[in-house]
Design a protein around this motif. Structure first.
Motif, PDB file in Angstrom:
ATOM      1  N   ALA A   1       0.824  -1.210   0.000  1.00 20.64           N
ATOM      2  CA  ALA A   1       0.000   0.000   0.000  1.00 20.64           C
ATOM      3  C   ALA A   1       0.854   1.254   0.000  1.00 20.64           C
ATOM      4  N   TYR A   2       0.329   2.274  -0.663  1.00 15.24           N
ATOM      5  CA  TYR A   2       0.905   3.617  -0.603  1.00 15.24           C
ATOM      6  C   TYR A   2      -0.232   4.581  -0.327  1.00 15.24           C
ATOM      7  N   ARG A   3       0.003   5.524   0.623  1.00 15.28           N
ATOM      8  CA  ARG A   3      -1.016   6.517   0.941  1.00 15.28           C
ATOM      9  C   ARG A   3      -0.373   7.892   1.060  1.00 15.28           C
ATOM     10  N   ASP A   4      -1.130   8.885   0.608  1.00 12.95           N
ATOM     11  CA  ASP A   4      -0.699  10.281   0.680  1.00 12.95           C
ATOM     12  C   ASP A   4      -1.856  11.084   1.253  1.00 12.95           C
ATOM     13  N   TRP A   5      -1.592  11.784   2.354  1.00 16.99           N
ATOM     14  CA  TRP A   5      -2.640  12.537   3.055  1.00 16.99           C
ATOM     15  C   TRP A   5      -2.101  13.912   3.417  1.00 16.99           C
ATOM     16  N   ASP A   6      -2.880  14.964   3.123  1.00 19.79           N
ATOM     17  CA  ASP A   6      -2.467  16.338   3.399  1.00 19.79           C
ATOM     18  C   ASP A   6      -3.627  17.116   3.995  1.00 19.79           C
ATOM     19  N   ALA A   7      -3.288  18.010   4.930  1.00 21.09           N
ATOM     20  CA  ALA A   7      -4.278  18.876   5.550  1.00 21.09           C
ATOM     21  C   ALA A   7      -3.707  20.283   5.682  1.00 21.09           C
ATOM     22  N   VAL A   8      -4.564  21.267   5.487  1.00 17.94           N
ATOM     23  CA  VAL A   8      -4.211  22.676   5.679  1.00 17.94           C
ATOM     24  C   VAL A   8      -5.338  23.301   6.487  1.00 17.94           C
ATOM     25  N   ARG A   9      -4.977  24.021   7.541  1.00 20.11           N
ATOM     26  CA  ARG A   9      -6.033  24.645   8.335  1.00 20.11           C
ATOM     27  C   ARG A   9      -5.577  25.963   8.933  1.00 20.11           C
ATOM     28  N   ASP A  10      -6.570  26.818   9.150  1.00 20.20           N
ATOM     29  CA  ASP A  10      -6.394  28.072   9.864  1.00 20.20           C
ATOM     30  C   ASP A  10      -7.046  27.937  11.246  1.00 20.20           C
ATOM     31  N   GLN A  11      -6.733  28.868  12.111  1.00 19.66           N
ATOM     32  CA  GLN A  11      -7.343  28.830  13.449  1.00 19.66           C
ATOM     33  C   GLN A  11      -7.219  30.189  14.110  1.00 19.66           C
ATOM     34  N   ASP A  12      -8.333  30.680  14.631  1.00 22.92           N
ATOM     35  CA  ASP A  12      -8.303  31.857  15.481  1.00 22.92           C
ATOM     36  C   ASP A  12      -7.896  31.391  16.869  1.00 22.92           C
ATOM     37  N   VAL A  13      -6.586  31.411  17.141  1.00 20.31           N
ATOM     38  CA  VAL A  13      -6.015  30.726  18.297  1.00 20.31           C
ATOM     39  C   VAL A  13      -6.564  31.236  19.613  1.00 20.31           C
ATOM     40  N   ASP A  14      -6.940  32.518  19.674  1.00 19.56           N
ATOM     41  CA  ASP A  14      -7.409  33.067  20.947  1.00 19.56           C
ATOM     42  C   ASP A  14      -8.880  32.759  21.221  1.00 19.56           C
ATOM     43  N   PHE A  15      -9.626  32.284  20.238  1.00 16.07           N
ATOM     44  CA  PHE A  15     -11.018  31.877  20.401  1.00 16.07           C
ATOM     45  C   PHE A  15     -11.904  33.014  20.921  1.00 16.07           C
ATOM     46  N   ASN A  16     -11.610  34.245  20.521  1.00 17.23           N
ATOM     47  CA  ASN A  16     -12.500  35.354  20.850  1.00 17.23           C
ATOM     48  C   ASN A  16     -12.396  36.418  19.770  1.00 17.23           C
ATOM     49  N   VAL A  17     -13.134  37.508  19.944  1.00 20.12           N
ATOM     50  CA  VAL A  17     -13.264  38.493  18.878  1.00 20.12           C
ATOM     51  C   VAL A  17     -12.024  39.367  18.706  1.00 20.12           C
ATOM     52  N   ILE A  18     -11.228  39.575  19.752  1.00 20.03           N
ATOM     53  CA  ILE A  18     -10.053  40.421  19.589  1.00 20.03           C
ATOM     54  C   ILE A  18      -8.920  39.610  18.960  1.00 20.03           C
TER      55      ILE A  18
END
Length: 852
Positions: free
Chosen positions: A327-344
């Motif tokens: 077997a050969y597998r290739d998996w990729d992910a890209v993500r953003d995140q508002d790290v502070d989890f609030n409006v500021i």
């Protein structure tokens, strides 16, 4: 949180009655309904009641009725399995068996629970979350697995067996439509074509979309959405009467927004958020509202792409059966995140990239010689992890730090508080600055009157922390069943594992605040009593959190540069057990297994021994990123019985597992910290009942008691060790594992009622009840507010269709009673609030199926 104590008592009573055989006696006479469940858990096809290991087998039909869409949903009908998602689908999903699992928030950690799909190992739990295709069954093996699968696992394994091509032509179509606010829609289709008498092909595909169940109050956008698709092509070639080749090519992608939170408790740092936003920045505490605020311009977008190809050759050589899985597998992910989890805008993640490339080769040879049913195998794996992280500093970072510092330092002597960054100009006389330097307030020494930090600029922080880990695994294993007599079988298995890991890191971060804080430390060395400077003193005091706000390890430039490391391990693991058949319907067994999981590297700059006061980069070492291998000594006894004329099985297992150097990766509110816990324990008992009292009715149930706890005391942060038993950065002997309820009950009932000559009706319901458990390890809310109380989740389905299953129309509901619980909980970085990941609310819909 709502309580479901009555549900717990009802389910426990029902499962206990089933265990005692409290089935209507008339049902026991209908022996025609008995059907053996066949599993391949031991590398051989065998009836589940004849396999002397703890394994749960769930049929594809049962998972379809339950509404399972990906592997996380299997937990609804597998009581010893817990699988959930925290900060992301791709890199925040963890599987646990008997309370044991490895946090997946850092891709450098391999899973304690291995996932295999059609015999192919998946690199991490997040890499196995594509929507499930049509299944034959899912097998959940409990306890260490090293002599049966190519990849060894220390806590258990999940084996997914999908439906393959056959030599009958057919096609199928399924449409799903949600009636609730999430408006789920999806379609699945497939075709099976026999091209010749020896060659058949199959094509399956699916798409699914759904709105999110968390709302951003600022933009009105949905969070926790679903938007994914899969495509899968297979071919089966009967090369000869003795040899078959199955080839699978599959791909999947997702483009979703995940994962949002709901505020649970606000701490003192929320005052700073309110001052910046004019009091409008924090949503009210309302768990049922499932709402949050997101910094404008930031997101929780997450995209994944994967594809793979595998070939399995099964060849009857006469003297043995040969199996090869390539077997050969290739998996990729890209993500953003508002790290502070609030409006500021304090901090944000800007395009975290994680990729895995895996090549695996497994060979097995299995046969019988006299009284020995033997199996020998070899396994090779080449895995490359390639990840780049970018945690950036936001526009409100300096102001937030100043306001928090001022609030923490307000006294009668300094009514306006003190600040880290100068907002009022230089102090000309050392006494009249309306908002003096925090360092002056902390020391009272006029030499610190104009000692301020230089503020960060927007976009500073991790510019590109690039890590590569190359892993090569080689293993030889054997698993042998020796019939000592017609009733007594000895099983002996052994595995040799060789693991080599090579780490490279190219780290680049910028932070004016960190650099100036290090300058303050160097400048003040000698101006304060004891070793080091003022920052050393402050980080060992109540002001330690303020020092982390000024310079968090995640963005500290002192770790910049190129890093290299490697590790090599050679270990033996194995199993030995005895099984005795009291008669044709009852087997007792007991045994011991040694599990092993390789060590590795924490691919996170904050994994270095960095403190805000550190000014000498030579004190950093790649060895600080390394963690040791994990070992499990597992003892198990069990009884498997078939009663009531073959209509009912009752299986009971007792287990005791000692985990040595348990690999713990836990979030402390600032960063993920890695430590090996010398000793941990998981012990308990598992009861599983399955009954088919009539042709129309199928009942299943399980009761699991698990006592999983740390058996060592480990201080993760020496700066907080002086707090003793109140140290938030510690685990203590006797402390229970997070996400490990002591008691879990599952139950499901399926009833199919014929209507006339051509129609049938389906009635299905299942439930999973958990008693309370913790959702945090480090920095747990001291009063237990982030713990889950007991709760029960019910799924149901009713439908009508043809008796030949050519078509059906089904109404379904998931989480029928709209129960709420915490999927996870934590304090957002640089804050002392508590937030939770909420579960999915009640959903309802319609599914239409047609098959030819």
């Amino acid at each position: 949180m709502s309580k479901k104590s009555n549900w717990g008592r009802i389910l426990l009573t029902g499962a206990s009655l089933a265990a005692m055989g409290a089935i209507t006696p008339a049902f026991a006479q209908d022996e025609d309904v008995s059907e053996e469940i066949v599993v391949t858990a031991t590398g051989r096809a065998a009836a589940i009641q004849d396999v002397p290991i703890a394994v749960t087998a769930v049929s594809g039909e049962a998972l379809q009725n339950s509404g399972a869409q990906d592997l996380r949903d299997v937990t609804q009908v597998a009581p010893s399995l817990e699988m959930g998602t925290g900060q992301s689908n791709s890199s925040g999903t963890t599987a646990r068996i008997r309370g044991i699992g490895t946090g997946s928030d850092n891709p450098g950690f391999e899973a304690a629970v291995g996932i295999f799909i059609d015999g192919v190992y998946r690199a991490r739990a997040g890499a196995a979350l594509a929507d499930l295709p049509e299944l034959e069954r899912v097998e959940v093996l409990r306890g260490p697995q090293g002599t049966l699968y190519g990849r060894n696992t220390s806590a258990g394994a999940i084996s997914v067996i999908t439906a393959g091509p056959d030599f009958s032509p057919g096609m199928w179509l399924e449409g799903t439509f949600g009636f609730d606010d999430l408006e789920e829609s999806g379609a699945r289709a497939g075709v099976n074509v026999p091209l010749t008498d020896s060659l058949a092909v199959r094509l399956d595909g699916s798409i699914r979309a759904r709105d999110g169940y968390i709302t951003d109050l600022i933009s009105g956008d949905d969070i926790n959405t679903r938007d994914r698709s899969t495509l899968r092509a297979q071919a089966v070639w009967d090369i000869s009467p003795d040899a078959t080749l199955r080839v699978i090519v599959d791909g999947a992608q997702s483009d979703e927004v995940c994962c949002g939170i709901t505020p649970l408790l606000y701490g003192s740092t929320n005052t700073a958020v309110g001052l910046i936003t004019g009091g409008a920045g924090s949503p009210p505490i309302d768990l049922d509202a499932r709402a949050m605020t997101v910094t404008p311009g930031r997101s929780y977008g997450e995209e994944t792409e994967e594809w793979g190809i595998s070939g399995q050759l099964d060849w009857d050589l006469g003297f043995a059966n040969f199996t090869s899985i390539t077997a050969y597998r290739d998996w990729d992910a890209v993500r953003d995140q508002d790290v502070d989890f609030n409006v500021i805008d304090i901090a944000y993640r800007d395009g975290l990239e994680v990729g895995f490339e895996n090549f695996t080769q497994e060979f097995r040879l299995q046969g019988e010689t006299g009284r020995v049913n033997w199996l020998v195998g070899a396994f090779y794996a080449d895995e490359t992890l390639d990840t780049t992280d970018t945690i950036r500093i936001g526009a409100n970072s300096n102001l937030f730090a100043n306001l928090v510092t001022r609030g923490a330092s307000t006294t009668l002597a300094t009514p306006n508080g003190c600040e880290l960054y100068d907002s009022t100009g230089a102090d000309t006389d050392g006494v009249t600055d309306p908002i003096p330097s925090f360092f002056l307030c902390a020391t009272g020494n006029p030499a610190f009157a104009n000692v301020y930090l230089t503020g960060n600029t927007t976009g500073q922080g991790q510019q590109s922390d690039h890590w590569i880990v190359d892993t090569q695994s080689i293993a030889l294993f054997t698993h042998n069943e020796i019939s000592l007599s017609d009733a007594l079988t000895l099983t002996v298995g052994l595995r040799y594992s060789s693991e080599t890991k090579d780490l490279t890191g190219d780290l680049l971060s910028t932070s004016n605040s960190c650099l100036s804080l290090q300058g303050v430390e160097a400048f003040t060395d000698g101006l304060v009593p004891g070793p080091g400077g003022i920052v050393t003193v402050l980080q060992g005091s109540a002001a330690s959190a303020l020092m982390n706000i000024a310079c968090n390890p995640a963005v500290n430039p002192i770790a910049n540069g190129d890093w290299e490391g490697d590790s090599e391990e050679e270990e033996l693991s194995g199993t030995i057990s005895l099984a005795y058949n009291l008669n044709d319907d009852v087997m007792v067994y007991g045994g011991y297994s040694r599990g092993y999981k390789a060590g590795g590297f924490n691919v996170d700059r904050s994994g270095f021994a960095i403190t805000p006061a550190l000014i000498d980069p030579s004190l950093l070492s790649v060895d600080q990123l390394a963690f040791a291998p994990e070992f499990t000594d597992a003892y198990e006894i069990g009884i498997k019985s078939t009663i009531l004329g073959g209509t009912t099985t009752v299986n009971l297992t007792g287990f005791y597992q000692e985990i040595h150097d348990y690999q713990l990766n836990a979030f402390n509110g600032f960063n993920f910290i890695t430590r090996n816990i010398p000793e941990a324990i998981s012990q308990g008992a598992e009861l599983e009942v399955s009954a088919r009292p009539t042709d129309n009715l199928t009942l299943t149930g399980g009761v699991v008691y698990t006592d999983a706890f740390y058996d060592s005391e480990v201080r993760f942060n020496p700066l907080t060790a002086a707090l003793g038993d109140a140290d938030p950065n510690a685990v203590f002997s006797g402390q229970p594992f997070a996400f490990a309820p002591e008691l879990t009950v599952t139950a499901a009932a399926t009833y199919v009622q014929p209507i006339g000559d051509n129609l049938q009706a389906l009635f299905y319901i299942d439930t999973r009840w958990n008693d309370g458990y913790r959702t945090q390890t480090l920095s747990r809310e001291p009063n237990g507010a982030t713990d889950n109380g007991e709760f029960a989740i019910f799924n149901g389905r009713v439908g009508i269709g043809s008796q030949d299953e050519r078509w059906s129309v089904e109404l379904w509901g998931r989480n029928l009673f709209d129960e709420s619980y915490f999927v996870g909980a934590f304090s957002p970085p640089l804050q002392n609030d508590y937030v939770v990941y909420p579960n999915e609310p009640a959903t309802y819909g319609l599914t239409i199926r047609a098959r030819y």
